[in-house]
Write a protein that holds these residues in place. Structure first.
Motif, PDB file in Angstrom:
ATOM      1  N   GLY A  17       0.783  -1.231   0.000  1.00 55.58           N
ATOM      2  CA  GLY A  17       0.000   0.000   0.000  1.00 55.58           C
ATOM      3  C   GLY A  17       0.811   1.275   0.000  1.00 55.58           C
ATOM      4  O   GLY A  17       0.271   2.346  -0.273  1.00 55.58           O
ATOM      5  N   ASP A  18       2.106   1.200   0.306  1.00 55.88           N
ATOM      6  CA  ASP A  18       2.957   2.399   0.278  1.00 55.88           C
ATOM      7  C   ASP A  18       3.185   2.829  -1.168  1.00 55.88           C
ATOM      8  O   ASP A  18       3.401   1.988  -2.044  1.00 55.88           O
ATOM      9  N   GLU A  19       3.149   4.120  -1.407  1.00 52.83           N
ATOM     10  CA  GLU A  19       3.450   4.648  -2.730  1.00 52.83           C
ATOM     11  C   GLU A  19       4.930   5.025  -2.738  1.00 52.83           C
ATOM     12  O   GLU A  19       5.407   5.755  -1.864  1.00 52.83           O
ATOM     13  N   ILE A  20       5.675   4.519  -3.705  1.00 56.37           N
ATOM     14  CA  ILE A  20       7.137   4.607  -3.691  1.00 56.37           C
ATOM     15  C   ILE A  20       7.648   6.044  -3.746  1.00 56.37           C
ATOM     16  O   ILE A  20       8.482   6.451  -2.937  1.00 56.37           O
ATOM     17  N   VAL A  21       7.177   6.836  -4.694  1.00 55.28           N
ATOM     18  CA  VAL A  21       7.674   8.213  -4.851  1.00 55.28           C
ATOM     19  C   VAL A  21       7.392   9.021  -3.585  1.00 55.28           C
ATOM     20  O   VAL A  21       8.281   9.697  -3.052  1.00 55.28           O
ATOM     21  N   ALA A  22       6.162   8.954  -3.090  1.00 57.73           N
ATOM     22  CA  ALA A  22       5.791   9.707  -1.889  1.00 57.73           C
ATOM     23  C   ALA A  22       6.604   9.271  -0.675  1.00 57.73           C
ATOM     24  O   ALA A  22       6.996  10.102   0.154  1.00 57.73           O
ATOM     25  N   THR A  23       6.877   7.969  -0.569  1.00 57.70           N
ATOM     26  CA  THR A  23       7.621   7.460   0.584  1.00 57.70           C
ATOM     27  C   THR A  23       9.063   7.953   0.571  1.00 57.70           C
ATOM     28  O   THR A  23       9.598   8.358   1.609  1.00 57.70           O
ATOM     29  N   ILE A  24       9.709   7.939  -0.587  1.00 63.71           N
ATOM     30  CA  ILE A  24      11.084   8.440  -0.669  1.00 63.71           C
ATOM     31  C   ILE A  24      11.124   9.915  -0.278  1.00 63.71           C
ATOM     32  O   ILE A  24      11.979  10.346   0.499  1.00 63.71           O
ATOM     33  N   LEU A  25      10.180  10.707  -0.785  1.00 59.91           N
ATOM     34  CA  LEU A  25      10.127  12.137  -0.441  1.00 59.91           C
ATOM     35  C   LEU A  25       9.838  12.339   1.052  1.00 59.91           C
ATOM     36  O   LEU A  25      10.402  13.236   1.679  1.00 59.91           O
ATOM     37  N   GLU A  26       8.997  11.494   1.627  1.00 56.26           N
ATOM     38  CA  GLU A  26       8.693  11.572   3.059  1.00 56.26           C
ATOM     39  C   GLU A  26       9.951  11.354   3.901  1.00 56.26           C
ATOM     40  O   GLU A  26      10.198  12.079   4.871  1.00 56.26           O
ATOM     41  N   VAL A  27      10.753  10.355   3.533  1.00 58.30           N
ATOM     42  CA  VAL A  27      11.991  10.103   4.271  1.00 58.30           C
ATOM     43  C   VAL A  27      12.954  11.281   4.102  1.00 58.30           C
ATOM     44  O   VAL A  27      13.587  11.712   5.066  1.00 58.30           O
TER      45      VAL A  27
END
Length: 144
Positions: A17-27
């Motif tokens: 369920g994690d979206e890859i682009v958003a997760t990288i930006l979140e980190v």
């Protein structure tokens, strides 16, 4: 999603369920990373991939759904003119269509994790890479 920072490198595990682009930006935001490169692998359930048409300057995008093996993702995160973050990623997926193996690749616009994705995020040390828009192509390039 969970991640750990060891020395200067962040290791990110993304979950269903994690979206890859958003997760990288979140980190990046959480760790105050303004410029970085990254690479990774995983298993996804969907992906939107774009290819730039250099005549029109537009991205032709295609959406894929189903079991997508993320063979490779690589890219960078840089600061744009407004001091925000801009992610540029290329990805290669493998999948089956009509019983035949296929691949899809290009600019990754979005992708949702189906099983897991593992990404190594390497911050730029000692500086920040900016983004300069090219009037010729309308796309952004690194600015030092």
């Amino acid at each position: 999603m969970d991640y750990r920072r060891f020395n200067d490198v962040c290791y990110i595990r993304m979950d269903r369920g994690d979206e890859i682009v958003a997760t990288i930006l979140e980190v990046c935001k959480s760790e105050n990373i303004r410029s970085a490169t990254f690479s990774g692998i995983g298993g996804c359930g969907d992906a939107e991939i774009g290819v730039l048409d250099d005549v029109t300057g537009a991205f032709e995008t295609r959406r894929f759904e189903g079991l997508l093996e993320l063979v490779s993702i690589m890219g960078n995160v840089i600061c744009d003119d407004e001091d925000g973050l801009h992610l540029h990623a290329h990805a290669l997926f493998s999948y089956h269509e009509d019983g035949e193996p296929r691949t899809a690749s290009g600019h990754l616009k979005s992708s949702t994790v189906r099983y897991t994705a593992e990404v190594e995020l390497r911050p730029v040390i000692g500086g920040v890479i900016g983004r300069r828009l090219s009037p010729e192509t309308g796309t952004g390039f690194w600015e030092f």
